[in-house]
Design an enzyme around this catalytic site. Sequence first.
Site, PDB file in Angstrom:
ATOM      1  N   ASP A  79       0.883  -1.165   0.000  1.00  0.00           N
ATOM      2  CA  ASP A  79       0.000   0.000   0.000  1.00  0.00           C
ATOM      3  C   ASP A  79       0.925   1.221   0.000  1.00  0.00           C
ATOM      4  OD1 ASP A  79      -2.262   1.714   0.387  1.00  0.00           O
ATOM      5  OD2 ASP A  79      -1.732   1.798   2.521  1.00  0.00           O
ATOM      6  N   ASP A 112       0.019   5.116   0.828  1.00  0.00           N
ATOM      7  CA  ASP A 112      -0.163   6.100   1.906  1.00  0.00           C
ATOM      8  C   ASP A 112      -0.258   5.383   3.256  1.00  0.00           C
ATOM      9  OD1 ASP A 112      -0.240   8.006  -0.142  1.00  0.00           O
ATOM     10  OD2 ASP A 112      -2.425   7.925  -0.277  1.00  0.00           O
ATOM     11  N   ASP A 134      -0.786  11.767   5.019  1.00  0.00           N
ATOM     12  CA  ASP A 134      -1.182  13.112   5.425  1.00  0.00           C
ATOM     13  C   ASP A 134      -2.507  13.524   4.797  1.00  0.00           C
ATOM     14  OD1 ASP A 134       1.091  13.538   7.032  1.00  0.00           O
ATOM     15  OD2 ASP A 134       2.285  14.096   5.297  1.00  0.00           O
ATOM     16  N   TYR A 191      -4.740  12.621   1.133  1.00  0.00           N
ATOM     17  CA  TYR A 191      -4.821  13.027  -0.277  1.00  0.00           C
ATOM     18  C   TYR A 191      -3.533  13.682  -0.773  1.00  0.00           C
ATOM     19  CZ  TYR A 191      -9.690  12.022   0.647  1.00  0.00           C
ATOM     20  OH  TYR A 191     -10.838  11.396   1.010  1.00  0.00           O
ATOM     21  N   ASN A 214      -5.302   3.155  -3.364  1.00  0.00           N
ATOM     22  CA  ASN A 214      -6.573   3.840  -3.634  1.00  0.00           C
ATOM     23  C   ASN A 214      -6.312   5.336  -3.718  1.00  0.00           C
ATOM     24  OD1 ASN A 214      -7.924   1.402  -3.385  1.00  0.00           O
ATOM     25  ND2 ASN A 214      -8.877   1.889  -1.405  1.00  0.00           N
ATOM     26  N   GLN A 215      -6.743   5.962  -4.794  1.00  0.00           N
ATOM     27  CA  GLN A 215      -6.561   7.411  -4.940  1.00  0.00           C
ATOM     28  C   GLN A 215      -7.900   8.065  -5.272  1.00  0.00           C
ATOM     29  OE1 GLN A 215      -3.888   9.214  -4.127  1.00  0.00           O
ATOM     30  NE2 GLN A 215      -2.957   7.316  -3.375  1.00  0.00           N
ATOM     31  N   SER A 216      -8.810   7.981  -4.296  1.00  0.00           N
ATOM     32  CA  SER A 216     -10.141   8.549  -4.528  1.00  0.00           C
ATOM     33  C   SER A 216     -10.104  10.064  -4.610  1.00  0.00           C
ATOM     34  CB  SER A 216     -11.107   8.108  -3.427  1.00  0.00           C
ATOM     35  OG  SER A 216     -10.789   8.750  -2.203  1.00  0.00           O
ATOM     36  N   HIS A 257     -11.190   5.744  -8.566  1.00  0.00           N
ATOM     37  CA  HIS A 257     -12.656   5.770  -8.436  1.00  0.00           C
ATOM     38  C   HIS A 257     -13.134   6.011  -7.002  1.00  0.00           C
ATOM     39  CE1 HIS A 257     -11.708   2.812 -11.800  1.00  0.00           C
ATOM     40  NE2 HIS A 257     -12.270   3.832 -12.414  1.00  0.00           N
ATOM     41  N   CYS A 276     -16.282   0.248  -8.570  1.00  0.00           N
ATOM     42  CA  CYS A 276     -15.315  -0.465  -9.409  1.00  0.00           C
ATOM     43  C   CYS A 276     -14.907  -1.764  -8.731  1.00  0.00           C
ATOM     44  CB  CYS A 276     -14.086   0.420  -9.622  1.00  0.00           C
ATOM     45  SG  CYS A 276     -13.275   0.834  -8.063  1.00  0.00           S
ATOM     46  N   ARG A 304     -10.932  -0.604  -6.410  1.00  0.00           N
ATOM     47  CA  ARG A 304     -10.751   0.083  -5.119  1.00  0.00           C
ATOM     48  C   ARG A 304     -10.708  -0.951  -3.994  1.00  0.00           C
ATOM     49  NH1 ARG A 304     -11.130   4.717  -2.228  1.00  0.00           N
ATOM     50  NH2 ARG A 304     -12.212   4.610  -0.258  1.00  0.00           N
TER      51      ARG A 304
HETATM   52 MG   LIG Z   1      -2.847   3.264   3.481  1.00  0.00          MG
END
Ligand SMILES: [Mg+2]
Length: 186
Positions: free
Chosen positions: A8, A10, A17, A19, A51-53, A91, A104, A107
């Site tokens: 993972d 982040d 921190d 986003y 995941n980059q929502s 998403h 999706c 995610r």
């Molecule tokens: Mg994480």
Amino acid sequence: MRPAVFFDRDGVLNEDDGYAFDPNKIRWVEGAQQAVKAVNDAGYFAFVVTNQSGIARGFYEERHVRNLHEWMSRELGSFGAHIDAFEFCPHHPDGLIERYRVLCNCRKPQPGMIRALLERYPVDIDASFMIGDKQSDLDAAQAAGIAAYLFDGANLHSFIAQLLTDRPLDPLPQIHSRSGAARNED
Ligand SMILES: [Mg+2]
């Protein structure tokens, strides 16, 4: 076939921190670069699944994420370390940006990003593992049939070094990859 470590991003490689997309605001987790190098040197693929929502939410765009990953790759390169592939999910079902507002299968906790990498790379699934800082990371790995460990947030190199020691690679499956593959299909 080679095993893989699925990171993972982040909260594992960089401090979470919220986003993050600006390289100037990224803080590496202690030992992160050394951890990736240890994974490289042990003969594992090093993958990132994140995941980059923030993309769906309109906080930043896909190009920002790609730019950040290129920056991370350059930083890792100065340690002699590299990531073999980055996968990100843009998403979110409640996103503001319509084209990303979908349920999706990539995610996390869905396993789509891991499965995409398994299709593109010859990965020894049984010897692979995921490192995450959330239950959704562990659930995604489990859904893809991969072991997973919850990072304690301290030093990533110490954490990974212990796992690489606890899960020594048997060199035979690497040499005889064909028999290894057959075994996986049992
Ligand atoms: Mg994480």
